[in-house]
Design an enzyme around this catalytic site. Structure first.
Site, mmCIF file in Angstrom:
data_model
loop_
_atom_site.group_PDB
_atom_site.id
_atom_site.type_symbol
_atom_site.label_atom_id
_atom_site.label_comp_id
_atom_site.label_asym_id
_atom_site.label_seq_id
_atom_site.Cartn_x
_atom_site.Cartn_y
_atom_site.Cartn_z
ATOM 1 N N GLU A 39 32.721 -26.806 -22.633
ATOM 2 C CA GLU A 39 32.909 -27.829 -23.726
ATOM 3 C C GLU A 39 32.547 -27.119 -25.079
ATOM 4 O O GLU A 39 31.637 -26.479 -25.371
ATOM 5 C CB GLU A 39 31.724 -28.910 -23.685
ATOM 6 C CG GLU A 39 31.770 -29.875 -24.587
ATOM 7 C CD GLU A 39 30.610 -30.781 -24.473
ATOM 8 O OE1 GLU A 39 29.853 -31.134 -25.449
ATOM 9 O OE2 GLU A 39 30.122 -31.012 -23.523
ATOM 10 N N LYS A 128 27.874 -39.598 -19.525
ATOM 11 C CA LYS A 128 26.998 -38.475 -19.875
ATOM 12 C C LYS A 128 25.424 -39.120 -20.106
ATOM 13 O O LYS A 128 25.403 -39.805 -20.995
ATOM 14 C CB LYS A 128 27.480 -37.541 -21.283
ATOM 15 C CG LYS A 128 26.510 -36.703 -21.761
ATOM 16 C CD LYS A 128 27.260 -35.930 -22.842
ATOM 17 C CE LYS A 128 26.253 -35.588 -24.002
ATOM 18 N NZ LYS A 128 26.746 -34.729 -25.019
#
Length: 206
Positions: A39, A128
């Site tokens: 990411e 998340k």
């Protein structure tokens, strides 16, 4: 959708404010260490260029996502750069919708069971939990009882010492930042050291 690939990755390095000039060497070290997904946060200088170049160089080796995506405009920029999944620190339903419309996996940040289910109902198959350091692995174990259909990523305060405990509690994947991507390794361009550290993580989490 790439949710299954994200789950199988187990570990996602979070590249925040890394230097553009050495970004591809850094990413290559992570890949050589065994990383399958990573990411790149949108608050990184030249984030879209890093995403684009990583897709060009390593598209057959790693899944590339954009992190810290706070707005639809951020999301559009990430999509245009070639990001394959979107990660946010908070739940923005417009970002979820835009990501899904463009065929990307989206992982919005949540903190409560209500937010988890809201994100899932909006189409996010993975959420998340952030910041993970404020929530014990026991929280994940408990919430996975009634919400077992929702895949969980945990980010924020993940270390080599505690990463396994989150996975064992029911998280599908952990996101690691500074504890994995050592600032001294990056500053001194010690890519072999970073590769070896990545291998340590991969070995422990496998």
């Amino acid at each position: 959708m790439l949710y299954n690939e994200l789950k199988s990755a187990k570990l996602i390095p979070v590249l925040r404010k890394i230097p553009y000039e050495t970004s591809q060497s850094l990413i290559e070290a992570l890949i050589l260490g065994g990383i399958k997904a990573l990411e790149i946060t949108m608050d990184t200088e030249k984030a879209t260029e890093i995403i684009k170049e990583t897709r060009q160089q390593f598209s057959d080796q790693v899944i590339v996502g954009a992190g810290t995506v706070l707005t639809v405009e951020d999301c559009r920029k990430a999509v245009d750069a070639g990001a394959q999944f979107i990660v946010s620190p908070s739940l923005n339903l417009d970002v979820v919708e835009y990501s899904l419309k463009n065929g990307l996996a989206v992982v919005p940040g949540v903190f409560t069971p209500t937010e988890m289910q809201t994100a899932y109902m909006a189409g996010a198959e993975m959420i998340k939990l952030f910041p993970a350091s404020a929530l014990s692995p026991g929280f994940i174990k408990d919430v996975k009882g009634p919400l077992s259909h929702i895949a969980i990523m945990t980010t924020g305060g993940i270390t080599l010492a505690n990463a396994n405990s989150y996975l064992e509690a029911g998280a599908s994947v952990v996101g690691a930042g500074s504890d994995l991507i050592n600032k001294e390794f990056v500053k001194n361009e010690q890519w072999t050291m970073l590769q070896k550290e990545t291998e340590r993580w991969i070995e422990q989490l496998s």
